[in-house]
Design a protein around this motif. Structure first.
Motif, PDB file in Angstrom:
ATOM      1  N   THR A   1       5.686 -11.765  -3.447  1.00 21.81           N
ATOM      2  CA  THR A   1       6.490 -11.469  -4.638  1.00 21.81           C
ATOM      3  C   THR A   1       7.871 -10.947  -4.229  1.00 21.81           C
ATOM      4  O   THR A   1       8.091 -10.538  -3.092  1.00 21.81           O
ATOM      5  CB  THR A   1       5.769 -10.434  -5.522  1.00 21.81           C
ATOM      6  OG1 THR A   1       5.150  -9.446  -4.699  1.00 21.81           O
ATOM      7  CG2 THR A   1       4.703 -11.098  -6.376  1.00 21.81           C
ATOM      8  N   HIS A   2       8.768 -10.914  -5.208  1.00 27.73           N
ATOM      9  CA  HIS A   2      10.173 -10.609  -4.963  1.00 27.73           C
ATOM     10  C   HIS A   2      10.340  -9.191  -4.393  1.00 27.73           C
ATOM     11  O   HIS A   2       9.957  -8.217  -5.042  1.00 27.73           O
ATOM     12  CB  HIS A   2      10.934 -10.744  -6.277  1.00 27.73           C
ATOM     13  CG  HIS A   2      12.409 -10.914  -6.126  1.00 27.73           C
ATOM     14  ND1 HIS A   2      13.015 -11.279  -4.949  1.00 27.73           N
ATOM     15  CD2 HIS A   2      13.413 -10.792  -7.027  1.00 27.73           C
ATOM     16  CE1 HIS A   2      14.322 -11.361  -5.140  1.00 27.73           C
ATOM     17  NE2 HIS A   2      14.590 -11.069  -6.387  1.00 27.73           N
TER      18      HIS A   2
ATOM     19  N   ARG B   1       8.856  -7.818  -1.861  1.00 28.64           N
ATOM     20  CA  ARG B   1       7.650  -7.153  -1.333  1.00 28.64           C
ATOM     21  C   ARG B   1       7.205  -7.657   0.035  1.00 28.64           C
ATOM     22  O   ARG B   1       6.140  -7.274   0.503  1.00 28.64           O
ATOM     23  CB  ARG B   1       6.471  -7.291  -2.308  1.00 28.64           C
ATOM     24  CG  ARG B   1       6.794  -7.185  -3.775  1.00 28.64           C
ATOM     25  CD  ARG B   1       7.269  -5.821  -4.189  1.00 28.64           C
ATOM     26  NE  ARG B   1       7.599  -5.818  -5.605  1.00 28.64           N
ATOM     27  CZ  ARG B   1       8.569  -5.098  -6.147  1.00 28.64           C
ATOM     28  NH1 ARG B   1       9.314  -4.307  -5.405  1.00 28.64           N
ATOM     29  NH2 ARG B   1       8.795  -5.153  -7.440  1.00 28.64           N
TER      30      ARG B   1
ATOM     31  N   THR C   1       5.879  -5.108   2.467  1.00 29.05           N
ATOM     32  CA  THR C   1       4.648  -4.382   2.133  1.00 29.05           C
ATOM     33  C   THR C   1       3.419  -5.228   2.479  1.00 29.05           C
ATOM     34  O   THR C   1       2.411  -4.692   2.940  1.00 29.05           O
ATOM     35  CB  THR C   1       4.633  -3.968   0.657  1.00 29.05           C
ATOM     36  OG1 THR C   1       4.756  -5.130  -0.157  1.00 29.05           O
ATOM     37  CG2 THR C   1       5.770  -3.030   0.342  1.00 29.05           C
ATOM     38  N   PHE C   2       3.495  -6.530   2.259  1.00 25.64           N
ATOM     39  CA  PHE C   2       2.398  -7.409   2.689  1.00 25.64           C
ATOM     40  C   PHE C   2       2.319  -7.431   4.207  1.00 25.64           C
ATOM     41  O   PHE C   2       1.247  -7.380   4.785  1.00 25.64           O
ATOM     42  CB  PHE C   2       2.616  -8.836   2.177  1.00 25.64           C
ATOM     43  CG  PHE C   2       2.401  -8.971   0.714  1.00 25.64           C
ATOM     44  CD1 PHE C   2       1.152  -9.293   0.211  1.00 25.64           C
ATOM     45  CD2 PHE C   2       3.440  -8.747  -0.165  1.00 25.64           C
ATOM     46  CE1 PHE C   2       0.948  -9.386  -1.145  1.00 25.64           C
ATOM     47  CE2 PHE C   2       3.242  -8.836  -1.532  1.00 25.64           C
ATOM     48  CZ  PHE C   2       2.006  -9.162  -2.026  1.00 25.64           C
TER      49      PHE C   2
ATOM     50  N   THR D   1       3.176  -5.121   6.179  1.00 26.46           N
ATOM     51  CA  THR D   1       2.584  -3.844   6.594  1.00 26.46           C
ATOM     52  C   THR D   1       1.060  -3.927   6.567  1.00 26.46           C
ATOM     53  O   THR D   1       0.382  -3.537   7.519  1.00 26.46           O
ATOM     54  CB  THR D   1       3.090  -2.716   5.669  1.00 26.46           C
ATOM     55  OG1 THR D   1       4.504  -2.610   5.826  1.00 26.46           O
ATOM     56  CG2 THR D   1       2.438  -1.386   5.985  1.00 26.46           C
ATOM     57  N   GLY D   2       0.521  -4.461   5.476  1.00 20.19           N
ATOM     58  CA  GLY D   2      -0.934  -4.576   5.348  1.00 20.19           C
ATOM     59  C   GLY D   2      -1.541  -5.472   6.400  1.00 20.19           C
ATOM     60  O   GLY D   2      -2.534  -5.135   7.050  1.00 20.19           O
TER      61      GLY D   2
ATOM     62  N   ILE E   1      15.629  -5.372  -5.282  1.00 19.92           N
ATOM     63  CA  ILE E   1      14.258  -5.164  -5.764  1.00 19.92           C
ATOM     64  C   ILE E   1      13.351  -4.618  -4.659  1.00 19.92           C
ATOM     65  O   ILE E   1      12.407  -3.883  -4.925  1.00 19.92           O
ATOM     66  CB  ILE E   1      13.714  -6.481  -6.384  1.00 19.92           C
ATOM     67  CG1 ILE E   1      12.410  -6.240  -7.150  1.00 19.92           C
ATOM     68  CG2 ILE E   1      13.545  -7.582  -5.346  1.00 19.92           C
ATOM     69  CD1 ILE E   1      12.031  -7.379  -8.073  1.00 19.92           C
TER      70      ILE E   1
ATOM     71  N   ASN F   1      13.575  -0.106  -1.740  1.00 21.67           N
ATOM     72  CA  ASN F   1      12.725   1.042  -1.422  1.00 21.67           C
ATOM     73  C   ASN F   1      11.744   0.703  -0.292  1.00 21.67           C
ATOM     74  O   ASN F   1      11.550   1.483   0.635  1.00 21.67           O
ATOM     75  CB  ASN F   1      11.964   1.468  -2.683  1.00 21.67           C
ATOM     76  CG  ASN F   1      11.403   2.866  -2.572  1.00 21.67           C
ATOM     77  OD1 ASN F   1      12.003   3.728  -1.944  1.00 21.67           O
ATOM     78  ND2 ASN F   1      10.250   3.093  -3.166  1.00 21.67           N
ATOM     79  N   HIS F   2      11.150  -0.498  -0.372  1.00 18.46           N
ATOM     80  CA  HIS F   2      10.216  -0.902   0.681  1.00 18.46           C
ATOM     81  C   HIS F   2      10.938  -1.013   2.023  1.00 18.46           C
ATOM     82  O   HIS F   2      10.400  -0.669   3.071  1.00 18.46           O
ATOM     83  CB  HIS F   2       9.560  -2.246   0.341  1.00 18.46           C
ATOM     84  CG  HIS F   2       8.957  -2.284  -1.029  1.00 18.46           C
ATOM     85  ND1 HIS F   2       8.107  -1.303  -1.473  1.00 18.46           N
ATOM     86  CD2 HIS F   2       9.086  -3.167  -2.047  1.00 18.46           C
ATOM     87  CE1 HIS F   2       7.732  -1.585  -2.724  1.00 18.46           C
ATOM     88  NE2 HIS F   2       8.318  -2.704  -3.087  1.00 18.46           N
TER      89      HIS F   2
ATOM     90  N   HIS G   1      11.662   2.416   3.578  1.00 23.21           N
ATOM     91  CA  HIS G   1      10.419   3.066   4.011  1.00 23.21           C
ATOM     92  C   HIS G   1       9.783   2.357   5.205  1.00 23.21           C
ATOM     93  O   HIS G   1       9.177   3.004   6.058  1.00 23.21           O
ATOM     94  CB  HIS G   1       9.455   3.202   2.841  1.00 23.21           C
ATOM     95  CG  HIS G   1       9.868   4.302   1.916  1.00 23.21           C
ATOM     96  ND1 HIS G   1       9.591   5.623   2.177  1.00 23.21           N
ATOM     97  CD2 HIS G   1      10.601   4.277   0.779  1.00 23.21           C
ATOM     98  CE1 HIS G   1      10.124   6.373   1.209  1.00 23.21           C
ATOM     99  NE2 HIS G   1      10.746   5.574   0.360  1.00 23.21           N
TER     100      HIS G   1
ATOM    101  N   ARG H   1       8.949   4.201   8.604  1.00 20.06           N
ATOM    102  CA  ARG H   1       7.530   4.247   9.003  1.00 20.06           C
ATOM    103  C   ARG H   1       7.324   3.730  10.423  1.00 20.06           C
ATOM    104  O   ARG H   1       6.436   4.169  11.132  1.00 20.06           O
ATOM    105  CB  ARG H   1       6.749   3.404   7.996  1.00 20.06           C
ATOM    106  CG  ARG H   1       5.276   3.587   8.015  1.00 20.06           C
ATOM    107  CD  ARG H   1       4.649   2.841   6.852  1.00 20.06           C
ATOM    108  NE  ARG H   1       4.739   3.546   5.597  1.00 20.06           N
ATOM    109  CZ  ARG H   1       5.167   3.026   4.451  1.00 20.06           C
ATOM    110  NH1 ARG H   1       5.573   1.778   4.392  1.00 20.06           N
ATOM    111  NH2 ARG H   1       5.199   3.750   3.361  1.00 20.06           N
TER     112      ARG H   1
ATOM    113  N   LEU I   1       6.396   0.504  11.851  1.00 23.46           N
ATOM    114  CA  LEU I   1       5.374  -0.400  12.373  1.00 23.46           C
ATOM    115  C   LEU I   1       6.066  -1.392  13.305  1.00 23.46           C
ATOM    116  O   LEU I   1       7.278  -1.569  13.229  1.00 23.46           O
ATOM    117  CB  LEU I   1       4.693  -1.181  11.236  1.00 23.46           C
ATOM    118  CG  LEU I   1       3.441  -0.549  10.651  1.00 23.46           C
ATOM    119  CD1 LEU I   1       3.827   0.502   9.627  1.00 23.46           C
ATOM    120  CD2 LEU I   1       2.550  -1.599  10.020  1.00 23.46           C
TER     121      LEU I   1
END
Lengths: 383, 285
Positions: free
Chosen positions: B74-75, B77, B80-81, B83-84, B106, B109-110, B113, B117, B119
């Motif tokens: 998604t836009h 993100r 974040t994927f 990261t997972g 959009i 923030n990710h 972070h 973080r 990784l």
């Protein structure tokens, strides 16, 4: 599993913690979350327990990221979970849709509080039922489970993982602040007695594997990243190979399958608890914390000779349409107490049509119906 | 086409499945993809070991063309994927490809972070200074005073400098290249993938169709000449005055430091938790 994930024995815990323990017993090895009342205890428990069981806990920057991270982890082969409450649930809607579209198994726990918006952060609500069903844009099938005790928070979280692995999609635990925060006895069975379902893996070679071709139950076997299949995963409308295909015919095949894999398997998924139904003229339908008051009220009414039955929805979605239609032929009145202004009541109305009277007993949030609240309504309609 | 290029195409692209691509003729995205593939080939990574994750926009379409494990999410993100998936399977090399609106509006923030973080991920951000796929709306990197379909009277907001933002947010490796300086770009991408920690490469690219046409640079060559004339190598920039750098931007490695990596730190927590505190009853767990 001898990694300490299953704490076999008798415990005295709250529902949030029992949910975390259920997840670990189900084999959950990845949790991403963001603090929110009244679900924070789930995350806190996972942050303590996952490192010991070889799993991963991560606190993300918001709920959008949390939902995305568990989808990513699931494609990395993990059994993944997040937990939240209403405001976070709203933020997760975007990537819930991606999880549905990409058929990614994971579990999302919503400990419902009263809304809209910030509402009553520390107090109970049940008004996310329709959001759980329709919250993300587009059409997809939904599985949502509503535990009513600490024991069920454990047992049904395992069930949620099993259903998510079996049907390859996000599954919701739709609990509430009362069940999440109350303390009760919890019995955790020996690890070997816990039934676990794992996602089906492809049996075909990579060059023969069609990653989004449903099998007999409409669910495709899942090859994760690094397993040699090099699958493309997209939120765009995609063909059976997983590649974007912007045509209405492809959309038709894909979305019908996403909805039908739940709709056509609904009888296997739905779990109900049904009591005193044989001669019931009035039936109380309840779920979650309210079902405990409802049961007390129904038992009291029965003891006074009133012909009242009790139907508890263990799975709220898929909705037991068939069962409700059948009951509507012989039951005169459905009484639906819930902590909202008529969400399950609306579904019951849809199923019953004008063949039965629908009595909605709503509380807008912050407290639970007392047994008396429900008993008084039963008495009025069952005389 | 040279034999070497054909070999790379056959090895790394889903050349027989997903082409032709969706990008406009002259788009810089293909140059970034080429640099990425050559960097991966030089490092010698196996295709099965690589994950390419993207968000939404023209850059978001890149993963479908390459024969890796690919996620088009998604836009905003993608990280974040990433990261997972990285945490679930740390042995994978995970690369996120994003656009400027994707990564800094959009997904802003990710992005900060992920930098904080740390990784072991690689983030490639194609900065073409516009929302291209939706038809030319202003983005967080559209220059002040430029025109866009949603800034018809000229943009009154000020642009992010993505690489500098990444440095400030704590990314241990940050580089900037352009699609004009192709060899440098390939080298920066290679360094970023090999970096142990969160590595960012901002790539100044051309969207002559949606940005250039509205800002007197309506073809790729004009835009590339602009990159040639305005990019200053980091080494040279350090000896230039602020006045000389006015309107220019740096290319090269902006930051390269060592920081503890999340997965390694987490492994220590695991070992400590298992050794130090054996699994007890609930409440003490």
């Amino acid at each position: 599993m001898n990694n300490g994930a299953v704490l076999t024995g008798e415990h005295f815990l709250n529902g949030d913690v029992a949910c975390a323990e259920g997840a670990l017993a189900a084999g959950c090895n990845f949790f991403a979350g963001y603090p929110i009342t009244p679900a924070t205890e789930v995350a806190e428990r996972m942050s303590r327990r996952l490192p010991k069981t070889g799993g991963i806990y991560i606190q993300m920057e918001d709920e959008i990221a949390s939902m995305a991270a568990i989808l990513g982890a699931s494609w990395g082969g993990a059994k993944a979970m997040t937990s939240t409450s209403g405001p976070g649930f709203s933020l997760m809607m975007e990537n819930i849709g991606l999880g549905m579209m990409t058929e990614t198994p994971c579990v999302l726990v919503n400990i419902m509080r009263a809304g809209p918006s910030t509402g009553l952060p520390t107090l109970v609500g049940q008004a996310d039922v329709m959001q759980a069903r329709w919250g993300s844009h587009g059409d997809y099938g939904v599985i949502a489970i509503s535990p009513a005790s600490v024991q069920e928070m454990f047992d049904l979280t395992i069930e949620a993982f099993n259903l998510s692995e079996q049907y390859r999609q996000p599954v919701f635990i739709l609990s509430d602040e009362v069940v999440g925060h109350m303390y009760e006895k919890l019995v955790i069975p020996p690890a070997e007695r816990i039934h676990r379902i794992e996602r089906r893996k492809p049996e075909k070679r990579p060059d023969e594997y069609v990653p989004f071709m449903g099998e007999e139950d409409l669910v495709p076997p899942m090859a994760c990243a690094g397993e040699g299949y090099r699958v493309h995963v997209t939120g765009l409308t995609h063909d059976e190979m997983g590649y974007p295909h912007m045509f209405h015919t492809t959309q038709e095949r894909l979305v019908r399958r996403l909805v039908d894999k739940i709709r056509l398997n609904a009888d296997k998924i739905i779990r109900l608890e049904s009591d005193f139904m044989e001669d019931a003229k009035v039936v109380v339908i309840a779920y979650g914390c309210v079902s405990r008051s409802a049961r007390e009220a129904v038992e009291r009414a029965r003891s006074k000779g009133l012909k009242v039955g009790m139907l508890r929805l263990i799975t709220v979605w898929p909705f037991p349409t068939k069962k409700l239609r059948e009951l509507a032929g012989r039951v005169e009145t459905f009484i639906i107490p819930e902590i909202n202004y008529g969400q399950v009541a609306y579904e019951v109305e849809r199923c019953a049509g004008d063949r039965a009277e629908i009595v909605q007993v709503g509380i807008m949030g912050g407290t639970v119906h007392s047994p008396e609240d429900i008993y008084d309504v039963i008495e009025e309609f069952a005389q | 086409m040279s034999q070497g290029v054909t070999k790379l195409i056959h090895k790394y692209l889903r050349h027989d499945k997903k082409f032709p691509h969706v990008w406009c003729p002259g788009c810089g995205n293909g140059i970034v993809l080429g640099a990425l593939i050559r960097a991966i080939d030089r490092i010698g990574l196996e295709k099965d070991e690589i994950v390419l994750a993207s968000g939404i926009g023209c850059s978001g379409r890149m993963p479908v063309y390459v024969d890796f494990n690919t996620l088009h999410t998604t836009h905003g993100r993608a990280l974040t994927f990433a990261t997972g998936i990285k945490l679930a399977k740390p042995s994978l090399t995970v690369i996120a490809i994003m656009g400027d609106g994707d990564a800094t509006a959009i997904g802003g923030n990710h992005f900060i972070h992920a930098a904080r973080r740390n990784l072991n991920l690689t983030a490639i951000i194609i900065n073409n200074q516009i929302y291209g796929m939706t038809g030319g709306q202003s983005s967080p990197t559209t220059p002040y005073g430029s025109y866009a379909t949603t800034a018809p009277y000229g943009l009154i907001e000020h642009a992010f400098s993505i690489a500098e933002l990444a440095v400030t947010a704590g990314a241990p490796f940050v580089a900037r290249g352009t699609v004009y300086h192709v060899e440098t770009l390939e080298d920066l991408v290679k360094k970023a993938i090999l970096k142990r920690g969160f590595a960012v490469v901002e790539v100044i690219s051309n969207c002559h169709v949606q940005y250039g046409r509205r800002n007197n640079m309506g073809d790729p060559v004009t835009m590339m000449k602009w990159m040639r004339d305005h990019a200053i190598r980091v080494e040279k920039a350090s000896s230039m005055s602020i006045d000389d750098m006015e309107g220019k931007f740096t290319i090269g490695v902006l930051a390269d430091v060592e920081k503890p990596i999340y997965t390694e730190e987490y492994q220590k927590i695991r070992e400590g938790a298992i050794k130090g505190r054996p699994t007890g009853g609930p409440g003490h767990g």
